[in-house]
Design a protein around this motif. Structure first.
Motif, PDB file in Angstrom:
ATOM      1  N   THR B 169      35.090 -57.275  69.666  1.00 34.27           N
ATOM      2  CA  THR B 169      34.449 -57.030  70.962  1.00 34.27           C
ATOM      3  C   THR B 169      33.089 -57.713  71.053  1.00 34.27           C
ATOM      4  N   ASP B 170      32.772 -58.518  70.048  1.00 32.56           N
ATOM      5  CA  ASP B 170      31.508 -59.266  70.050  1.00 32.56           C
ATOM      6  C   ASP B 170      30.289 -58.333  70.057  1.00 32.56           C
ATOM      7  N   CYS B 171      30.400 -57.204  69.366  1.00 30.38           N
ATOM      8  CA  CYS B 171      29.301 -56.234  69.399  1.00 30.38           C
ATOM      9  C   CYS B 171      28.137 -56.636  68.508  1.00 30.38           C
ATOM     10  N   GLY B 172      28.404 -57.473  67.510  1.00 34.05           N
ATOM     11  CA  GLY B 172      27.326 -57.955  66.648  1.00 34.05           C
ATOM     12  C   GLY B 172      26.958 -57.037  65.496  1.00 34.05           C
ATOM     13  N   LEU B 173      27.660 -55.905  65.370  1.00 31.69           N
ATOM     14  CA  LEU B 173      27.305 -54.951  64.323  1.00 31.69           C
ATOM     15  C   LEU B 173      27.433 -55.552  62.913  1.00 31.69           C
ATOM     16  N   CYS B 215      33.169 -52.255  60.885  1.00 34.78           N
ATOM     17  CA  CYS B 215      33.461 -52.849  62.197  1.00 34.78           C
ATOM     18  C   CYS B 215      34.184 -51.816  63.059  1.00 34.78           C
ATOM     19  N   PRO B 216      33.654 -51.526  64.239  1.00 36.61           N
ATOM     20  CA  PRO B 216      34.219 -50.441  65.058  1.00 36.61           C
ATOM     21  C   PRO B 216      35.655 -50.705  65.518  1.00 36.61           C
ATOM     22  N   THR B 217      36.077 -51.964  65.517  1.00 37.11           N
ATOM     23  CA  THR B 217      37.424 -52.259  66.011  1.00 37.11           C
ATOM     24  C   THR B 217      38.336 -52.796  64.908  1.00 37.11           C
TER      25      THR B 217
END
Ligand code: SF4
Ligand code: SF4
Ligand code: SF4
Lengths: 86, 301
Positions: B169-173, B215-217
């Protein structure tokens, strides 16, 4: 959807708050969110950030964005669930 | 063992060392991977009470030592311990007790089941003669609790993360949590049909599971899973951090082949009292690695 008071918990600065208190405070703030709301939380970089993120994931909240600050990291968290892992 | 002059070298071989106090000895016991059963502990306590001073000393390498055993009692003490399956450790120029962390059997961060591997190393190499002392450690993940890179041979659990664009999701975490700053967001397609991609600097990555577990996903998936092998670490008087022999070794057979090749290389090239790492520095790391890989019939990373 009903009116929400977004200003209530917009930005929480947990720099200088040590582990595991930072994660507990973060989870308390996230638990007060309504559907669709997010909160931006700032943690110190390093081991305590990793623990806090793990704890947020384990609690079933969803990190939607993260940005690097000076010696700190901001994460934006909402209520959706993180992915199941095999 | 009651004659007047005890053979010190022979005693060291079985883990008995002279103390400062004349006629008193340290008995160093073996605990492979730091494991002892409750009955074994009870027997150790009994022996320490009966022949020592009722206490033990815990060494930095998971050893239990009974101090203040009089030379006349060494044999009886050893027999009592052996009856409960407690073996003696090793001192001097040989392979010492193999150390290990709890590993994936009980540790939530574990990638590697450390205990079977450490038992196998013990069975293959314990007490074997070497040019100098020789320490083997097995550690379950990059947290490195058993300090793989301070040992002559270190084996560490390792994974290789693989980025899956469809999940991201391109969150950058991942960029902010990677402890080594090894992940970067790059412009352009990596073949997965996005105008950006996330990539890892292989040289910096320590093959931990932080990106794949946080990673959340689950867009960072576990690709290969295996072992990182280190050679030539030592602390002591002339410390040297271990060198990476190979970052990811998937099969256990290859692990054993590389460890065997490393040990045989050191036996042939090591000077008396020269630690493995110092032999590597004298000969040259690249040459040493080439020869080890050739012996093992294995390929470099
Ligand atoms: S090295 Fe990893 S697997 Fe072993 S005890 Fe430490 S955290 Fe757990
Ligand atoms: S943490 Fe996961 S979802 Fe977020 S940018 Fe990295 S790979 Fe993508
Ligand atoms: S495995 Fe660890 S060191 Fe390698 S990129 Fe992922 S988080 Fe960073």
């Amino acid at each position: 959807m009903q009116e929400q008071d977004h200003s209530r918990i917009e930005n929480i600065d947990l720099r200088g708050v040590s582990c595991p208190v930072n994660a507990t405070m973060a989870k308390k703030a996230i638990s007060q969110l309504h559907e669709g709301e997010t909160v931006r939380i700032i943690f110190d970089s390093g081991e305590s950030l990793i623990r806090a993120v793990r704890s947020i994931n384990d609690a079933g909240y969803r990190i939607v964005k993260s940005e690097q600050l000076d010696n700190a990291v901001a994460v934006i968290v909402g209520k959706g669930k993180p992915a199941e892992r095999p | 063992m009651s004659e007047k002059t005890l053979d010190q070298a022979a005693l060291k071989k079985i883990g008995m060392m002279r103390q400062v106090q004349p006629d008193y000895y340290v008995m160093r016991l073996k605990a492979v991977g730091g494991e002892l059963t409750a009955p074994q502990l009870a027997r150790i306590a009994e022996v320490a009470e009966k022949y020592g001073r009722g206490q033990v000393h815990l060494s930095t390498r998971q050893g239990v030592e009974i101090h203040y055993v009089h030379k006349d009692n060494l044999e009886a003490a050893r027999n009592d311990l052996a009856d409960a399956g407690v073996e003696m450790g090793a001192c001097g120029p040989r392979v010492r007790s193999v150390v290990a962390c709890p590993g994936s059997e009980t540790c939530r961060l574990g990638v590697l089941d450390t205990k079977p591997l450490s038992r196998e190393f013990d069975a293959r190499y314990f007490k074997q003669e070497m040019p100098s002392k020789f320490k083997i450690a097995v550690t379950g993940c990059s947290s490195n609790c058993t300090k793989a890179n301070e040992n002559d041979i270190g084996v560490r659990g390792a994974i290789d993360p693989r980025w899956e664009a469809d999940e991201c999701t391109d969150c950058g975490l991942c960029v902010t949590v990677c402890p080594l700053g090894a992940i970067g967001r790059r412009d352009g397609d990596d073949g997965q049909g996005r105008d950006y991609h996330y990539a890892i600097d292989e040289a910096a990555c320590i093959n931990c599971t932080i990106c794949t577990s946080l990673c959340p996903t689950a867009a960072w998936a576990v690709g290969r899973r295996g072992h990182t092998i280190f050679i030539g670490g030592t602390m002591g008087r002339k410390p040297r951090f271990a060198s990476v022999l190979k970052k990811i070794v998937e099969s256990e057979d290859e692990v054993y082949a590389l460890v065997e090749a490393s040990i045989s290389w050191y036996r042939e090239n090591g000077l008396k009292k020269e630690r493995f790492g110092h032999t590597i520095d004298r000969v040259g790391l690249e040459k040493c690695k080439e020869e080890i890989f050739a012996r093992a019939g294995s390929q470099q990373d």
